[in-house]
Design an enzyme around this catalytic site. Sequence first.
Site, PDB file in Angstrom:
ATOM      1  N   ASN A   1       0.868  -1.182   0.000  1.00  0.00           N
ATOM      2  CA  ASN A   1       0.000   0.000   0.000  1.00  0.00           C
ATOM      3  C   ASN A   1       0.904   1.232   0.000  1.00  0.00           C
ATOM      4  O   ASN A   1       1.503   1.561   1.023  1.00  0.00           O
ATOM      5  CB  ASN A   1      -0.911  -0.032   1.247  1.00  0.00           C
ATOM      6  CG  ASN A   1      -1.760   1.219   1.348  1.00  0.00           C
ATOM      7  OD1 ASN A   1      -1.789   2.056   0.437  1.00  0.00           O
ATOM      8  ND2 ASN A   1      -2.455   1.367   2.478  1.00  0.00           N
ATOM      9  N   TRP A   2       0.979   1.865  -1.152  1.00  0.00           N
ATOM     10  CA  TRP A   2       1.890   3.015  -1.278  1.00  0.00           C
ATOM     11  C   TRP A   2       1.313   4.309  -0.717  1.00  0.00           C
ATOM     12  O   TRP A   2       1.973   5.341  -0.729  1.00  0.00           O
ATOM     13  CB  TRP A   2       2.282   3.203  -2.751  1.00  0.00           C
ATOM     14  CG  TRP A   2       3.504   2.416  -3.111  1.00  0.00           C
ATOM     15  CD1 TRP A   2       3.965   1.295  -2.492  1.00  0.00           C
ATOM     16  CD2 TRP A   2       4.428   2.701  -4.175  1.00  0.00           C
ATOM     17  NE1 TRP A   2       5.117   0.848  -3.106  1.00  0.00           N
ATOM     18  CE2 TRP A   2       5.416   1.697  -4.146  1.00  0.00           C
ATOM     19  CE3 TRP A   2       4.506   3.682  -5.157  1.00  0.00           C
ATOM     20  CZ2 TRP A   2       6.480   1.664  -5.049  1.00  0.00           C
ATOM     21  CZ3 TRP A   2       5.556   3.645  -6.067  1.00  0.00           C
ATOM     22  CH2 TRP A   2       6.538   2.653  -6.000  1.00  0.00           C
ATOM     23  N   LYS A   3       0.030   4.255  -0.318  1.00  0.00           N
ATOM     24  CA  LYS A   3      -0.621   5.462   0.231  1.00  0.00           C
ATOM     25  C   LYS A   3      -0.386   6.654  -0.702  1.00  0.00           C
ATOM     26  O   LYS A   3      -0.344   6.465  -1.917  1.00  0.00           O
ATOM     27  CB  LYS A   3      -0.112   5.707   1.657  1.00  0.00           C
ATOM     28  CG  LYS A   3      -0.264   4.458   2.526  1.00  0.00           C
ATOM     29  CD  LYS A   3      -0.106   4.697   3.991  1.00  0.00           C
ATOM     30  CE  LYS A   3      -0.315   3.389   4.726  1.00  0.00           C
ATOM     31  NZ  LYS A   3      -0.257   3.528   6.175  1.00  0.00           N
TER      32      LYS A   3
ATOM     33  N   HIS B   1      -9.760   1.364   5.090  1.00  0.00           N
ATOM     34  CA  HIS B   1      -8.485   1.642   5.759  1.00  0.00           C
ATOM     35  C   HIS B   1      -8.710   2.662   6.873  1.00  0.00           C
ATOM     36  O   HIS B   1      -9.505   3.596   6.716  1.00  0.00           O
ATOM     37  CB  HIS B   1      -7.460   2.166   4.746  1.00  0.00           C
ATOM     38  CG  HIS B   1      -6.057   2.116   5.284  1.00  0.00           C
ATOM     39  ND1 HIS B   1      -5.600   3.030   6.204  1.00  0.00           N
ATOM     40  CD2 HIS B   1      -5.036   1.253   5.057  1.00  0.00           C
ATOM     41  CE1 HIS B   1      -4.343   2.716   6.516  1.00  0.00           C
ATOM     42  NE2 HIS B   1      -3.981   1.637   5.836  1.00  0.00           N
TER      43      HIS B   1
ATOM     44  N   GLU C   1      -7.042   5.084   7.764  1.00  0.00           N
ATOM     45  CA  GLU C   1      -6.769   6.474   7.368  1.00  0.00           C
ATOM     46  C   GLU C   1      -7.977   7.075   6.658  1.00  0.00           C
ATOM     47  O   GLU C   1      -8.150   8.294   6.665  1.00  0.00           O
ATOM     48  CB  GLU C   1      -5.493   6.522   6.495  1.00  0.00           C
ATOM     49  CG  GLU C   1      -4.251   6.328   7.360  1.00  0.00           C
ATOM     50  CD  GLU C   1      -3.047   5.730   6.635  1.00  0.00           C
ATOM     51  OE1 GLU C   1      -3.057   5.653   5.396  1.00  0.00           O
ATOM     52  OE2 GLU C   1      -2.092   5.329   7.331  1.00  0.00           O
TER      53      GLU C   1
ATOM     54  N   GLU D   1      -5.555  -4.465  10.828  1.00  0.00           N
ATOM     55  CA  GLU D   1      -4.539  -3.431  10.996  1.00  0.00           C
ATOM     56  C   GLU D   1      -4.847  -2.632  12.257  1.00  0.00           C
ATOM     57  O   GLU D   1      -5.646  -1.670  12.210  1.00  0.00           O
ATOM     58  CB  GLU D   1      -4.543  -2.473   9.795  1.00  0.00           C
ATOM     59  CG  GLU D   1      -4.185  -3.098   8.487  1.00  0.00           C
ATOM     60  CD  GLU D   1      -3.563  -2.090   7.513  1.00  0.00           C
ATOM     61  OE1 GLU D   1      -2.464  -2.366   7.014  1.00  0.00           O
ATOM     62  OE2 GLU D   1      -4.157  -1.020   7.279  1.00  0.00           O
TER      63      GLU D   1
ATOM     64  N   GLY E   1       2.495   2.600  11.038  1.00  0.00           N
ATOM     65  CA  GLY E   1       3.514   3.646  10.948  1.00  0.00           C
ATOM     66  C   GLY E   1       4.220   3.962  12.254  1.00  0.00           C
ATOM     67  O   GLY E   1       4.916   4.970  12.359  1.00  0.00           O
TER      68      GLY E   1
ATOM     69  N   SER F   1       3.306  -1.700  10.422  1.00  0.00           N
ATOM     70  CA  SER F   1       4.744  -1.708  10.705  1.00  0.00           C
ATOM     71  C   SER F   1       5.463  -3.006  10.316  1.00  0.00           C
ATOM     72  O   SER F   1       6.474  -3.347  10.931  1.00  0.00           O
ATOM     73  CB  SER F   1       5.015  -1.384  12.181  1.00  0.00           C
ATOM     74  OG  SER F   1       4.618  -0.063  12.462  1.00  0.00           O
TER      75      SER F   1
ATOM     76  N   GLY G   1       2.802  -0.993   4.360  1.00  0.00           N
ATOM     77  CA  GLY G   1       2.817   0.427   3.992  1.00  0.00           C
ATOM     78  C   GLY G   1       4.227   0.890   3.713  1.00  0.00           C
ATOM     79  O   GLY G   1       4.824   0.577   2.673  1.00  0.00           O
ATOM     80  N   GLY G   2       4.812   1.615   4.653  1.00  0.00           N
ATOM     81  CA  GLY G   2       6.127   2.241   4.497  1.00  0.00           C
ATOM     82  C   GLY G   2       7.179   1.353   3.844  1.00  0.00           C
ATOM     83  O   GLY G   2       7.821   1.756   2.865  1.00  0.00           O
TER      84      GLY G   2
HETATM   85  P1  13P Z   1       2.903   0.725   7.733  1.00  0.00           P
HETATM   86  O1  13P Z   1       3.426  -0.564   7.195  1.00  0.00           O
HETATM   87  O2  13P Z   1       3.633   1.929   7.197  1.00  0.00           O
HETATM   88  O3  13P Z   1       2.780   0.702   9.207  1.00  0.00           O
HETATM   89  O4  13P Z   1       1.408   0.898   7.163  1.00  0.00           O
HETATM   90  C1  13P Z   1       0.519  -0.136   7.306  1.00  0.00           C
HETATM   91  C2  13P Z   1      -0.686   0.183   6.521  1.00  0.00           C
HETATM   92  O5  13P Z   1      -1.423   1.089   6.835  1.00  0.00           O
HETATM   93  C3  13P Z   1      -0.931  -0.628   5.316  1.00  0.00           C
HETATM   94  O6  13P Z   1      -2.209  -0.438   4.832  1.00  0.00           O
END
Ligand code: 13P
Length: 246
Positions: free
Chosen positions: A11-13, A99, A101, A168, A174, A207, A228-229
């Site tokens: 997930n590149w956000k 999600h 977010e 999640e 994050g 994470s 994510g990251g």
């Molecule tokens: P991180 O891996 O950056 O914690 O993000 C997780 C996430 O929100 C994937 O959808």
Amino acid sequence: MTNKYMYFIANWKMFGDLKSLKSLDKVIKFSKSKNIGKGRLIYCPPYTLISSFWKKFKNCQIDIGGQNCHESENYGPYTGFVNSRMLKNIGANYVIIGHSENREQGENDKLINLKIKNALKAKLKVIFCIGETLVEKRKKKTQSILTKQIKVGLYKIKNKSNIFIAYEPVWAIGTGIVPKSEDLLKTIKFIKSKFKDKPPKILYGGSVNPHNIKILKEINNIDGFLIGGASQSSKKFIDIVKKTYT
Ligand code: 13P
């Protein structure tokens, strides 16, 4: 060491531009190698890059997903939005829905339910995110929150074969913190117990990185990871997959 099919979803956000495409060459090469084991790779870039990713991945087995979609199954006057039909049309096979977010921006379980229904109609596979906040965890509300998110989010959806549930915990996203293995095992078991028939595949997200994957992969009721990251670095993403299979 696991020998089952595992899903690794990047997930590149709101990151990435045309220059980022070059970094995918490594992943494409990796996807054609033996080292990938039974790993399945899926990238969810921002909308602006879906088309370019699709072209890039045309000759390999990497799938593409959107990061969200509008709830309407039809086209319409919704400035700034994209629906699931449009995602499917441009080459996506998956979409992330619910999600945290997006929930933080006001998306509720009912809206999420509508999005999921229409995404399934558009023949997308749905990565349905659920998870408790830190406050809810401290108040020991994890199970009741997850129950509500699942109950309303999947209301009147009989066929769940195209749904993945991504657990999640909001406090793990994050932050570099992951749940204790025994807690994660218990929570995944709990989520599976919510389904009378065959439960959907369950992913973990929050994470995930090349260091903690060694511990996370030992939790044998997990079917994959939403990353994510770390997924923005091809090296780290590949490392995560490799370490799951060694
Ligand atoms: P991180 O891996 O950056 O914690 O993000 C997780 C996430 O929100 C994937 O959808």
